[in-house]
Motif scaffolding. Structure first.
Motif, mmCIF file in Angstrom:
data_model
loop_
_atom_site.group_PDB
_atom_site.id
_atom_site.type_symbol
_atom_site.label_atom_id
_atom_site.label_comp_id
_atom_site.label_asym_id
_atom_site.label_seq_id
_atom_site.Cartn_x
_atom_site.Cartn_y
_atom_site.Cartn_z
ATOM 1 N N GLY A 24 0.979 0.369 7.836
ATOM 2 C CA GLY A 24 0.337 1.570 8.530
ATOM 3 C C GLY A 24 0.793 2.315 9.391
ATOM 4 N N ALA A 25 2.228 2.019 9.916
ATOM 5 C CA ALA A 25 2.787 2.841 10.747
ATOM 6 C C ALA A 25 3.955 3.654 9.970
ATOM 7 C CB ALA A 25 3.876 2.074 11.683
ATOM 8 N N GLY A 26 4.001 3.525 8.617
ATOM 9 C CA GLY A 26 4.493 4.464 8.081
ATOM 10 C C GLY A 26 5.857 3.944 7.296
ATOM 11 N N ALA A 27 5.929 2.555 7.400
ATOM 12 C CA ALA A 27 7.178 1.949 6.553
ATOM 13 C C ALA A 27 7.130 2.440 5.434
ATOM 14 C CB ALA A 27 7.107 0.538 6.759
ATOM 15 N N ASP A 28 8.202 2.753 5.001
ATOM 16 C CA ASP A 28 8.962 3.203 3.326
ATOM 17 C C ASP A 28 8.439 2.174 2.655
ATOM 18 O OD1 ASP A 28 9.629 3.993 1.117
ATOM 19 O OD2 ASP A 28 11.500 5.093 2.021
ATOM 20 N N VAL A 29 7.596 1.850 1.597
ATOM 21 C CA VAL A 29 7.316 0.676 0.989
ATOM 22 C C VAL A 29 8.095 0.827 -0.407
ATOM 23 C CG1 VAL A 29 5.065 0.290 1.983
ATOM 24 C CG2 VAL A 29 5.194 1.816 -0.062
ATOM 25 N N ASN A 30 8.903 1.993 -0.526
ATOM 26 C CA ASN A 30 9.741 2.018 -1.767
ATOM 27 C C ASN A 30 11.257 2.013 -1.325
ATOM 28 O OD1 ASN A 30 7.790 2.268 -3.796
ATOM 29 N ND2 ASN A 30 6.822 4.128 -2.934
ATOM 30 N N LEU A 31 11.560 1.589 -0.100
ATOM 31 C CA LEU A 31 12.842 1.413 0.240
ATOM 32 C C LEU A 31 13.490 0.291 -0.219
ATOM 33 C CD1 LEU A 31 15.305 2.717 1.904
ATOM 34 C CD2 LEU A 31 14.336 1.482 3.906
ATOM 35 N N PRO A 32 14.528 0.034 -1.083
ATOM 36 C CA PRO A 32 15.059 -1.233 -1.649
ATOM 37 C C PRO A 32 15.816 -2.086 -0.373
ATOM 38 C CG PRO A 32 16.065 0.805 -2.844
ATOM 39 C CD PRO A 32 15.245 1.355 -1.734
ATOM 40 N N GLY A 33 15.485 -3.077 -0.296
ATOM 41 C CA GLY A 33 16.175 -3.991 0.660
ATOM 42 C C GLY A 33 16.795 -4.949 -0.089
ATOM 43 N N ASN A 34 18.207 -4.743 0.087
ATOM 44 C CA ASN A 34 19.313 -5.612 -0.454
ATOM 45 C C ASN A 34 19.119 -5.557 -2.102
ATOM 46 O OD1 ASN A 34 21.503 -7.018 -0.141
ATOM 47 N ND2 ASN A 34 20.674 -8.988 0.210
ATOM 48 N N GLY A 35 18.911 -4.321 -2.690
ATOM 49 C CA GLY A 35 18.615 -4.196 -3.961
ATOM 50 C C GLY A 35 17.151 -4.266 -4.747
ATOM 51 N N GLN A 36 16.521 -4.861 -3.991
ATOM 52 C CA GLN A 36 15.287 -5.071 -4.294
ATOM 53 C C GLN A 36 14.209 -4.323 -3.350
ATOM 54 O OE1 GLN A 36 14.659 -9.681 -4.104
ATOM 55 N NE2 GLN A 36 14.229 -9.556 -6.282
ATOM 56 N N LEU A 37 12.983 -3.903 -4.382
ATOM 57 C CA LEU A 37 11.836 -3.237 -3.716
ATOM 58 C C LEU A 37 10.849 -4.267 -3.125
ATOM 59 C CD1 LEU A 37 11.060 -0.705 -6.593
ATOM 60 C CD2 LEU A 37 12.117 -0.107 -4.312
ATOM 61 N N PRO A 38 10.200 -3.730 -2.098
ATOM 62 C CA PRO A 38 9.361 -4.678 -1.352
ATOM 63 C C PRO A 38 8.242 -5.441 -2.184
ATOM 64 C CG PRO A 38 9.448 -2.859 0.182
ATOM 65 C CD PRO A 38 10.259 -2.547 -1.323
ATOM 66 N N LEU A 39 7.690 -4.542 -3.175
ATOM 67 C CA LEU A 39 6.534 -4.947 -4.064
ATOM 68 C C LEU A 39 7.306 -6.292 -5.082
ATOM 69 C CD1 LEU A 39 3.896 -5.127 -5.110
ATOM 70 C CD2 LEU A 39 4.333 -3.021 -6.572
ATOM 71 N N ALA A 40 8.407 -5.944 -5.510
ATOM 72 C CA ALA A 40 9.112 -7.075 -6.331
ATOM 73 C C ALA A 40 9.303 -8.092 -5.341
ATOM 74 C CB ALA A 40 10.463 -6.444 -6.853
ATOM 75 N N GLN A 41 9.792 -8.078 -4.146
ATOM 76 C CA GLN A 41 10.092 -9.160 -3.312
ATOM 77 C C GLN A 41 8.723 -10.111 -2.999
ATOM 78 O OE1 GLN A 41 11.702 -6.979 -0.112
ATOM 79 N NE2 GLN A 41 13.515 -7.490 -0.551
ATOM 80 N N ALA A 42 7.525 -9.210 -2.758
ATOM 81 C CA ALA A 42 6.390 -9.785 -2.627
ATOM 82 C C ALA A 42 5.689 -10.799 -3.938
ATOM 83 C CB ALA A 42 5.339 -9.059 -2.022
ATOM 84 N N THR A 43 5.948 -10.022 -4.869
ATOM 85 C CA THR A 43 5.388 -10.484 -6.279
ATOM 86 C C THR A 43 6.253 -11.669 -6.567
ATOM 87 O OG1 THR A 43 4.642 -8.414 -6.716
ATOM 88 C CG2 THR A 43 5.010 -10.079 -8.577
ATOM 89 N N ALA A 44 7.605 -11.482 -6.580
ATOM 90 C CA ALA A 44 8.334 -12.892 -6.938
ATOM 91 C C ALA A 44 7.941 -14.023 -5.911
ATOM 92 C CB ALA A 44 9.820 -12.370 -6.700
ATOM 93 N N ARG A 45 7.378 -13.747 -4.877
ATOM 94 C CA ARG A 45 7.164 -15.040 -3.838
ATOM 95 C C ARG A 45 5.768 -15.461 -4.108
ATOM 96 N NH1 ARG A 45 11.078 -12.525 -2.163
ATOM 97 N NH2 ARG A 45 13.166 -13.492 -1.175
ATOM 98 N N GLY A 46 5.063 -14.790 -4.998
ATOM 99 C CA GLY A 46 3.604 -14.992 -5.080
ATOM 100 C C GLY A 46 2.665 -14.556 -3.771
ATOM 101 N N TYR A 47 3.041 -13.577 -3.070
ATOM 102 C CA TYR A 47 2.410 -12.961 -1.884
ATOM 103 C C TYR A 47 1.557 -12.154 -2.414
ATOM 104 C CZ TYR A 47 6.144 -15.524 0.806
ATOM 105 O OH TYR A 47 7.131 -16.479 1.388
ATOM 106 N N ASP A 48 0.215 -12.384 -2.820
ATOM 107 C CA ASP A 48 -0.857 -11.479 -3.512
ATOM 108 C C ASP A 48 -1.236 -10.594 -2.584
ATOM 109 O OD1 ASP A 48 -0.061 -12.829 -5.954
ATOM 110 O OD2 ASP A 48 -1.835 -14.172 -5.712
ATOM 111 N N GLU A 49 -1.777 -10.977 -1.359
ATOM 112 C CA GLU A 49 -2.229 -10.205 -0.221
ATOM 113 C C GLU A 49 -1.233 -8.943 0.180
ATOM 114 O OE1 GLU A 49 -5.029 -11.820 2.744
ATOM 115 O OE2 GLU A 49 -4.277 -13.743 1.728
ATOM 116 N N ILE A 50 0.058 -9.416 0.347
ATOM 117 C CA ILE A 50 1.104 -8.346 0.695
ATOM 118 C C ILE A 50 1.214 -7.398 -0.476
ATOM 119 C CG2 ILE A 50 3.479 -8.159 1.236
ATOM 120 C CD1 ILE A 50 3.215 -10.916 2.989
#
Length: 172
Positions: A135-161
């Motif tokens: 909501g504060a504008g964090a870049d949801v497509n900025l890779p973190g240590n080579g991985q995108l946030p959505l890939a990180q959340a999906t890999a961990r099973g964090y469905d709501e995130i």
């Protein structure tokens, strides 16, 4: 106020670790520096973002007495990164009301958003933190240590995130 213990902690840093807001108030009134760091690169300000739970009273006191939200810890992390990884939505919300950078990248290659996902547990507090950051504008497509946030959340099973990230336009 320059006295320190064997760890290089000032009285204010020691008071911060104990979340002793009243003591901190007295020390600040006497001239203590909310930004002075001990040997482990902790200041009272940084401690207030991550070491006293999701209770912003100490943080508010330090901010009103000159705490520098640009201050960094030993990982080159901000108070926002620290609060996000611990899942402290009230602290995150308070920090987002300042000029703290939302997408600052620490030495691990992560932003506050990445740390909320990678170091979080996917529970309600971390879901709320991710929502606040997005909501504060964090870049949801900025890779973190080579991985995108959505890939990180999906890999961990964090469905709501993952849903929050998708709704904000995150790439898989």
């Amino acid at each position: 106020m320059r006295a320190t213990d064997e760890r290089g902690r000032t009285p204010l840093v020691a008071a911060a670790y104990g979340n002793h807001t009243g003591v901190a108030e007295v020390l600040l009134a006497a001239g203590a520096d909310p930004n002075e760091k001990d040997r482990s690169v902790q200041s009272a300000y940084l401690i207030s973002t991550s070491e006293v739970g999701d209770r912003p009273a100490l943080l508010d006191l330090l901010l009103s007495n000159g705490a520098d939200v640009q201050s960094r810890d030993s990982f080159n992390g901000t108070g926002l990164i620290r609060a996000a990884d611990r899942g402290f939505p009230r602290i995150v919300e308070r920090l987002l009301a300042t000029d703290i950078p939302v997408d600052h990248v620490n030495r691990l290659g992560w932003t506050a958003l990445h740390e909320a996902i990678v170091l979080g547990d996917g529970g309600p507090a971390h879901v709320e933190v991710v929502g606040l950051l997005v909501g504060a504008g964090a870049d949801v497509n900025l890779p973190g240590n080579g991985q995108l946030p959505l890939a990180q959340a999906t890999a961990r099973g964090y469905d709501e995130i993952a849903a929050i990230l998708r709704d904000a336009g995150a790439s898989p």
